[in-house]
Design an enzyme around this catalytic site. Sequence first.
Site, PDB file in Angstrom:
ATOM      1  N   CYS A 242       0.819  -1.205   0.000  1.00  0.00           N
ATOM      2  CA  CYS A 242       0.000   0.000   0.000  1.00  0.00           C
ATOM      3  C   CYS A 242       0.864   1.271   0.000  1.00  0.00           C
ATOM      4  O   CYS A 242       1.508   1.560  -0.997  1.00  0.00           O
ATOM      5  CB  CYS A 242      -0.995  -0.028   1.157  1.00  0.00           C
ATOM      6  SG  CYS A 242      -2.367   1.127   0.936  1.00  0.00           S
TER       7      CYS A 242
ATOM      8  N   GLU B  18      -2.900  -9.194   3.102  1.00  0.00           N
ATOM      9  CA  GLU B  18      -3.336  -9.761   4.385  1.00  0.00           C
ATOM     10  C   GLU B  18      -4.842  -9.693   4.556  1.00  0.00           C
ATOM     11  O   GLU B  18      -5.402 -10.313   5.468  1.00  0.00           O
ATOM     12  CB  GLU B  18      -2.641  -9.021   5.544  1.00  0.00           C
ATOM     13  CG  GLU B  18      -3.236  -7.686   5.932  1.00  0.00           C
ATOM     14  CD  GLU B  18      -2.974  -6.555   4.948  1.00  0.00           C
ATOM     15  OE1 GLU B  18      -3.607  -5.492   5.078  1.00  0.00           O
ATOM     16  OE2 GLU B  18      -2.132  -6.731   4.043  1.00  0.00           O
TER      17      GLU B  18
ATOM     18  N   HIS C 220      -3.866  -4.956  -0.343  1.00  0.00           N
ATOM     19  CA  HIS C 220      -3.544  -5.548   0.957  1.00  0.00           C
ATOM     20  C   HIS C 220      -3.656  -7.070   0.903  1.00  0.00           C
ATOM     21  O   HIS C 220      -4.754  -7.619   1.042  1.00  0.00           O
ATOM     22  CB  HIS C 220      -4.484  -5.008   2.034  1.00  0.00           C
ATOM     23  CG  HIS C 220      -4.139  -3.636   2.505  1.00  0.00           C
ATOM     24  ND1 HIS C 220      -3.379  -3.397   3.626  1.00  0.00           N
ATOM     25  CD2 HIS C 220      -4.414  -2.418   1.979  1.00  0.00           C
ATOM     26  CE1 HIS C 220      -3.217  -2.100   3.799  1.00  0.00           C
ATOM     27  NE2 HIS C 220      -3.831  -1.476   2.809  1.00  0.00           N
TER      28      HIS C 220
END
Length: 366
Positions: free
Chosen positions: A248, A342, A340
């Site tokens: 990011c 995750e 992202h």
Amino acid sequence: MYAVLILEDGTVIQGKGFGAESEVLGELVFNTSMTGYVEVLTDPSYKGQIITMTYPLEGNYGVKKEWYESEGIHSEGFVIKDLTSNELDNFLKENSIPGIYGVDTRYITKKIRSKGVLKALLKSSKTEIKEDEISNLIQKVNDYQDISEIEMVSKVSTTKKIVHQPTSKTVVKCVLIDCGVKSSIIDCLVERNCEVIQVPYNTTAKEILDEKPDFVLISNGPGDPELVKDTIETIKQLIGKLPITGICMGNQLLTLALGGKTYKLKFGHRGGNQPVKDLETGKVYMTSQNHGFATDYENIPEGYEVANINLNDNTVEGIHKLVVESENNVKMPVWSVQYHPEAGPGPHDARFLFDRMIEMALKYKN
């Protein structure tokens, strides 16, 4: 409680208040995730922003600390259509964050899509907000700085080194430059037997190299990447010395450190349903995203390639290259993604990228 949301274009939206009795200023944005309000509120990248959720029902499955992406709420305020639980109300109260509900979030979202993100003021009060007070509140919005003028990273980064050890034997060691990191990023590395050394955003290159890491990861974070000058300088000095990756804001900071450019998106990408194409494999992943700035496609760092694009608007979602260090011709990879992997919240399509980080570190490990 009573509540009012005032936008910089003069729009005044009356609603019901929840959370803390307070008055806040921020950049009004929207998030399209259907779940994950706890993760969204606790994501440090939302510092300085008032969040509008497009999904109408918020709070219907409660609040649990295990879902937190940091120690508490970082967004300035919360705008929703229907409040469905006292837990969400209490969560905002505990964190001194105001909220407004009973408003037309579809209308607000369409306004942001049309005009772009807007400066806004959210006020919640136990007493009715009188008409003669509104003009003063509008003036406060007009006087508020643009988020591009406010350095946010120092407000959310750790102030000291924190070491996260895996439960099993350490396979590789990572220095994570914390620009506002989400807990899920650290968890994804630790569960892959990676020791994570979390350091402040303004840690020097020498201090990082002294830790003898196998790779460096630059985290997500809030605000305009061009204002994070300390981190950009550190990245410049690390390139070619060890493998580097970013997530990011990490992607944007790498872009700037390498001589590329970034720019502010009209209304950003915030939600768990953003399609990203890997230009090397042709595969498409559904990804979780939260960013208001992006790498400029027309000003990619010299010698680098665009690795991923967003299929909604063709914006850059990642860059990569093998970097050659001039002193001894050692090749060290640099790559980063704008989305992202995750999740938290969102789909897990891209979590394999953490495996790629470990594989990269092992390949180039001394």
